[in-house]
Scaffold this motif. Sequence first.
Motif, PDB file in Angstrom:
ATOM      1  N   HIS A 290     -28.446   7.271  19.736  1.00 38.87           N
ATOM      2  CA  HIS A 290     -29.328   8.258  19.097  1.00 38.87           C
ATOM      3  C   HIS A 290     -28.539   9.541  18.893  1.00 38.87           C
ATOM      4  N   GLN A 291     -28.566  10.061  17.701  1.00 37.18           N
ATOM      5  CA  GLN A 291     -27.810  11.271  17.378  1.00 37.18           C
ATOM      6  C   GLN A 291     -28.780  12.439  17.204  1.00 37.18           C
ATOM      7  N   VAL A 292     -28.477  13.530  17.871  1.00 36.17           N
ATOM      8  CA  VAL A 292     -29.303  14.732  17.791  1.00 36.17           C
ATOM      9  C   VAL A 292     -28.443  15.857  17.231  1.00 36.17           C
ATOM     10  N   GLU A 293     -28.957  16.564  16.262  1.00 33.65           N
ATOM     11  CA  GLU A 293     -28.207  17.649  15.646  1.00 33.65           C
ATOM     12  C   GLU A 293     -28.820  19.001  16.006  1.00 33.65           C
ATOM     13  N   TYR A 294     -27.966  19.916  16.425  1.00 39.18           N
ATOM     14  CA  TYR A 294     -28.376  21.291  16.692  1.00 39.18           C
ATOM     15  C   TYR A 294     -27.484  22.212  15.864  1.00 39.18           C
ATOM     16  N   GLU A 295     -28.090  23.136  15.188  1.00 37.62           N
ATOM     17  CA  GLU A 295     -27.295  24.100  14.439  1.00 37.62           C
ATOM     18  C   GLU A 295     -26.826  25.200  15.380  1.00 37.62           C
ATOM     19  N   ILE A 296     -25.524  25.448  15.388  1.00 36.15           N
ATOM     20  CA  ILE A 296     -24.948  26.492  16.224  1.00 36.15           C
ATOM     21  C   ILE A 296     -24.764  27.735  15.368  1.00 36.15           C
ATOM     22  N   LEU A 297     -25.493  28.777  15.686  1.00 33.57           N
ATOM     23  CA  LEU A 297     -25.461  30.005  14.903  1.00 33.57           C
ATOM     24  C   LEU A 297     -24.473  31.015  15.455  1.00 33.57           C
ATOM     25  N   PHE A 298     -24.025  30.824  16.702  1.00 32.20           N
ATOM     26  CA  PHE A 298     -23.117  31.785  17.310  1.00 32.20           C
ATOM     27  C   PHE A 298     -22.332  31.069  18.401  1.00 32.20           C
ATOM     28  N   PRO A 299     -21.167  31.552  18.760  1.00 35.34           N
ATOM     29  CA  PRO A 299     -20.403  30.938  19.852  1.00 35.34           C
ATOM     30  C   PRO A 299     -21.041  31.251  21.194  1.00 35.34           C
ATOM     31  N   GLY A 300     -20.861  30.363  22.153  1.00 31.03           N
ATOM     32  CA  GLY A 300     -21.362  30.621  23.497  1.00 31.03           C
ATOM     33  C   GLY A 300     -22.690  29.961  23.768  1.00 31.03           C
ATOM     34  N   CYS A 301     -23.020  28.848  23.107  1.00 34.89           N
ATOM     35  CA  CYS A 301     -24.281  28.153  23.359  1.00 34.89           C
ATOM     36  C   CYS A 301     -24.104  27.156  24.505  1.00 34.89           C
ATOM     37  N   VAL A 302     -25.205  26.805  25.130  1.00 34.95           N
ATOM     38  CA  VAL A 302     -25.192  25.814  26.205  1.00 34.95           C
ATOM     39  C   VAL A 302     -25.989  24.610  25.748  1.00 34.95           C
ATOM     40  N   LEU A 303     -25.385  23.443  25.846  1.00 33.82           N
ATOM     41  CA  LEU A 303     -26.083  22.202  25.549  1.00 33.82           C
ATOM     42  C   LEU A 303     -26.196  21.434  26.848  1.00 33.82           C
ATOM     43  N   ARG A 304     -27.423  21.338  27.365  1.00 29.82           N
ATOM     44  CA  ARG A 304     -27.632  20.707  28.665  1.00 29.82           C
ATOM     45  C   ARG A 304     -28.416  19.428  28.471  1.00 29.82           C
ATOM     46  N   ARG A 305     -28.115  18.414  29.307  1.00 34.49           N
ATOM     47  CA  ARG A 305     -28.800  17.131  29.196  1.00 34.49           C
ATOM     48  C   ARG A 305     -29.296  16.666  30.550  1.00 34.49           C
ATOM     49  N   PRO A 306     -30.537  17.039  30.893  1.00 35.03           N
ATOM     50  CA  PRO A 306     -31.130  16.415  32.074  1.00 35.03           C
ATOM     51  C   PRO A 306     -31.549  14.995  31.718  1.00 35.03           C
ATOM     52  N   ALA A 307     -31.375  14.055  32.618  1.00 32.65           N
ATOM     53  CA  ALA A 307     -31.796  12.676  32.374  1.00 32.65           C
ATOM     54  C   ALA A 307     -33.079  12.397  33.133  1.00 32.65           C
ATOM     55  N   LEU A 308     -34.066  11.844  32.453  1.00 25.45           N
ATOM     56  CA  LEU A 308     -35.318  11.474  33.095  1.00 25.45           C
ATOM     57  C   LEU A 308     -35.199  10.017  33.505  1.00 25.45           C
ATOM     58  N   ARG A 309     -35.402   9.733  34.764  1.00 29.67           N
ATOM     59  CA  ARG A 309     -35.252   8.363  35.227  1.00 29.67           C
ATOM     60  C   ARG A 309     -36.264   8.062  36.312  1.00 29.67           C
ATOM     61  N   GLN A 310     -36.615   6.808  36.403  1.00 29.77           N
ATOM     62  CA  GLN A 310     -37.528   6.343  37.436  1.00 29.77           C
ATOM     63  C   GLN A 310     -36.825   5.255  38.239  1.00 29.77           C
ATOM     64  N   HIS A 311     -36.792   5.467  39.572  1.00 34.96           N
ATOM     65  CA  HIS A 311     -36.211   4.480  40.490  1.00 34.96           C
ATOM     66  C   HIS A 311     -34.768   4.148  40.105  1.00 34.96           C
ATOM     67  N   LEU A 312     -34.027   5.150  39.599  1.00 33.76           N
ATOM     68  CA  LEU A 312     -32.656   4.909  39.185  1.00 33.76           C
ATOM     69  C   LEU A 312     -31.858   6.171  39.397  1.00 33.76           C
ATOM     70  N   GLN A 313     -30.734   6.064  40.061  1.00 35.75           N
ATOM     71  CA  GLN A 313     -29.842   7.204  40.234  1.00 35.75           C
ATOM     72  C   GLN A 313     -28.719   7.070  39.227  1.00 35.75           C
ATOM     73  N   LEU A 314     -28.767   7.843  38.151  1.00 41.49           N
ATOM     74  CA  LEU A 314     -27.748   7.741  37.127  1.00 41.49           C
ATOM     75  C   LEU A 314     -26.451   8.367  37.602  1.00 41.49           C
ATOM     76  N   PRO A 315     -25.331   7.704  37.363  1.00 42.71           N
ATOM     77  CA  PRO A 315     -24.053   8.354  37.660  1.00 42.71           C
ATOM     78  C   PRO A 315     -23.830   9.480  36.674  1.00 42.71           C
ATOM     79  N   PRO A 316     -23.031  10.469  37.046  1.00 41.42           N
ATOM     80  CA  PRO A 316     -22.825  11.602  36.140  1.00 41.42           C
ATOM     81  C   PRO A 316     -22.101  11.200  34.873  1.00 41.42           C
ATOM     82  N   CYS A 317     -22.470  11.842  33.797  1.00 41.84           N
ATOM     83  CA  CYS A 317     -21.801  11.621  32.525  1.00 41.84           C
ATOM     84  C   CYS A 317     -20.448  12.305  32.546  1.00 41.84           C
TER      85      CYS A 317
END
Length: 416
Positions: A290-317
Amino acid sequence: MSGRVGDLSPRQAEALAQFRENLQDVLPSLPSQDDYFLLKWLRARCFDLPKSEAMLRKHVEVRKHMDADNIIAWEAPEVIRKYMSGGMCGYDREGSPIWYEIIGPLDAKGLLFSASKQDLLKNKFRDCEVLRRECEQQSQKLGKKIEMVLMVYDCEGLGLKHLWKPAVDTYGELLSMFEENYPESLKRLFIVKAPKIFPVAYNLVKHFLSEDTRKKVVVLGSNWKEVLQKYIDPGQIPVEYGGTLTDPDGDPKCPSKINYGGDVPQHYYVRDQLAQQYEHTVVVNRGSSHQVEYEILFPGCVLRRPALRQHLQLPPCQEGELQRGGAAARRCLRPADPEAGGQAQRGGPQPRPLATAPPPRPQVPPHTAGDPEDPRPGRRLLCAPRMAGSPPSSAVAGKMEKGGLSPQSSRTEAGG
């Protein structure tokens, strides 16, 4: 006219008289019934009688719910008493109480994992009542009306951990509670030792503040100690903040008056995650992307990805690559395919282990590909989570905030 006692226009004086008449049924339950108190609510709503009355009646209900008359005797849970930072210490040159907020050591996640939000709100309501009563005592002591408090926010150590969404939401509720129940009570709010990320944090919460309150927020520079002494006698300022005040034992931080917080030990935890609300969520099935597009209007943005999971411990990306792109930043997420050995795929037919660092890209000097400190406009972030052994589907939620790109911005956050 300022709308204060002794400086009322004929229209404002008439509004005050009518306001008092309309509130006859609740006046006995108010902490004060004088003109000073009633005018606070009128000024907060620009002397609009219906809005001012609705605001004050709601406050009466909140006081009942919080048991405000007895809240000073209420004892907060131990974890809040020990690790909720802040405290009242000293008075300014006009006799107003001073409240210090210590942001850096505050462990917002630990507190939310260890105490209920209701107890955190009640504790802050109690702090407000302490300050209100201190103003009354100062008024009697000095023979003049003291209505407002001066606040000093020590923002040293403010970082991305404080921008955790549930923490920001809770802090927003605290600010809203203060605005709605203690209007016209802030004299000034000085921000000291503000790091570069402060504008990002302030932008996340400033919409909870009224326009009048925002005008009272002053960010001080390197001369902040001199500015504080302009408004506060050095004898009323802790040595830690450029004054001469210490605890009886000589401690320059005055910890008997100001709690400096700290990390909450995990044995206080009563939960390991919090339910969160996101504007958008998407389910990425096995073998798909799945591809998600965000327009960056200025330098210094933060793109964070919390993962929602049930009964699963995801290893870090693993940290992704930063590549030159078009006018948008794209994040491509593809879960691992167990049939391919559990290795994450990157959108192409030939997957490669993400544990191997990407080679330097000479076309982006002097930075190397994957440098999380270089969030330039028009660059593309590719991040493929490694999800060996995952169930048929997992949900991924994304959020972009202003600020510096965190080294953890492409890693799954524990507990959301």
